[in-house]
Design a protein around this motif. Structure first.
Motif, mmCIF file in Angstrom:
data_model
loop_
_atom_site.group_PDB
_atom_site.id
_atom_site.type_symbol
_atom_site.label_atom_id
_atom_site.label_comp_id
_atom_site.label_asym_id
_atom_site.label_seq_id
_atom_site.Cartn_x
_atom_site.Cartn_y
_atom_site.Cartn_z
ATOM 1 N N PRO A 85 0.825 -1.219 0.000
ATOM 2 C CA PRO A 85 0.000 0.000 0.000
ATOM 3 C C PRO A 85 0.857 1.267 0.000
ATOM 4 N N LYS A 86 1.973 1.234 0.745
ATOM 5 C CA LYS A 86 2.959 2.308 0.700
ATOM 6 C C LYS A 86 4.224 1.716 0.110
ATOM 7 N N PRO A 87 4.445 1.864 -1.201
ATOM 8 C CA PRO A 87 5.536 1.141 -1.861
ATOM 9 C C PRO A 87 6.911 1.535 -1.333
ATOM 10 N N ARG A 88 7.813 0.539 -1.354
ATOM 11 C CA ARG A 88 9.219 0.752 -1.007
ATOM 12 C C ARG A 88 10.031 0.734 -2.289
ATOM 13 N N TYR A 89 11.005 1.600 -2.387
ATOM 14 C CA TYR A 89 11.841 1.729 -3.575
ATOM 15 C C TYR A 89 12.589 0.434 -3.847
ATOM 16 N N GLN A 90 12.530 -0.050 -5.114
ATOM 17 C CA GLN A 90 13.148 -1.321 -5.494
ATOM 18 C C GLN A 90 14.150 -1.190 -6.640
#
Length: 301
Positions: free
Chosen positions: A228-233
């Motif tokens: 829901p709150k994306p993490r940088y990948q």
């Protein structure tokens, strides 16, 4: 309602495994890097639909005569592919075509890089619903109903030697193999352990959070986790073009808590779409080896 008239087939789906199955109860065939679609064919008429039941012929007009290659009113399940100069499926060319809307560009592409349809199953013939028949019987009916001609072909299957076939796909740089239990029935829209795919590359879904233009010819997608709150990948560049990157509406709002270093010039998507990335393996640090953009999730297996 009659399956042909309803035109609402939801393709049966595959599970994924790491090693081929060696058993006389299973058949194997090449996994083609294309777009899964259902063909409704009758005299004088071809109708191709993707997994979301959207018509595909406007983007692939060279396939409008597939009906000339069948001997019955039928529904086929198969893969739409474009072969590259090396004869292998070229998913990037297919992805580019699927995003074209200009009719003159589509007509030109249909002549320069024509698509083909490879059928691997038949679900209906001359009024009969075949989905409750065992796969091996449907394969026999498929070979009777379809003649390899023009842009229509039947997928070739082998019995036994699954590992040898898989090893060959590794050597040839192909995607992998599909294996199916001979006795399997066709369950619309279901993911079944009776149908499996064994792939040389791994697939993973990410949010495409934005893109960075790195020059005239180089564009990268900025990836985020499916949270829901994306993490940088990180980024993916291989397989991404400016035309692909610029297809979605943008915003000035970064979806991450803070702009990751090196992404200050990124253009952010208003509603990040889901994309699929293929890669060889994860590194010890958690990164992807040789990541490649395969496509946005719309219509993919």
């Amino acid at each position: 309602m009659d399956l042909f008239e309803a035109k609402g087939i939801r393709p049966m789906l595959l599970t994924e495994r790491r090693e081929p199955i060696e058993s006389e109860d299973w058949i194997s065939e090449l996994k083609l890097d294309g777009i899964r679609c259902v063909a409704y064919l009758k005299p004088g008429e071809t109708d191709l639909r993707n997994k979301r039941n959207l018509r595909l012929l406007p983007g692939f007009p060279e396939l409008d005569s597939l009906h000339e290659g069948v001997r019955a009113v039928c529904i086929l399940d198969g893969e739409l592919i474009i072969a590259g100069v090396d004869g292998k499926p070229d998913f990037e060319a297919l992805q580019a075509r699927s995003m074209m809307s200009d009719l003159s560009r589509i007509r030109l592409a249909s002549r320069q890089t024509p698509a083909s349809y490879v059928a691997f199953d038949i679900l209906y013939r001359d009024g009969d619903d075949l989905t409750s028949l065992p796969l091996i019987e449907r394969k026999h009916i498929l070979r009777e109903a379809v003649s390899d001609r023009g842009r229509l072909a039947v997928s070739r299957t082998i019995e036994g030697s699954a590992k040898a076939l898989f090893d060959l796909t590794t050597e040839q740089g192909l995607e992998g193999i599909v294996q199916k239990r001979k006795a399997s029935l066709y369950h619309q829209g279901k993911r079944s352990s009776d149908w499996v795919k064994v792939k040389n590359l791994m697939d993973e879904d990410f949010l495409a959070c934005g893109y960075i233009l790195k020059g005239e010819q180089v564009t990268s997608l900025v990836l985020g986790s499916m949270d829901p709150k994306p993490r940088y990948q990180g980024h993916v560049t291989l397989g991404v073009s400016r035309n692909i990157a610029e297809r979605y509406p943008t915003t000035q709002h970064c979806p991450f808590d803070a702009i990751p270093p090196g992404n200050e010039g990124a253009v952010w998507y208003r509603n990040p779409p889901v994309c699929t990335i293929t890669y060889m393996e994860r590194t010890s640090a958690g990164g992807m080896r040789q990541p490649r953009f395969k496509g946005f999730r719309e219509g993919m297996e």
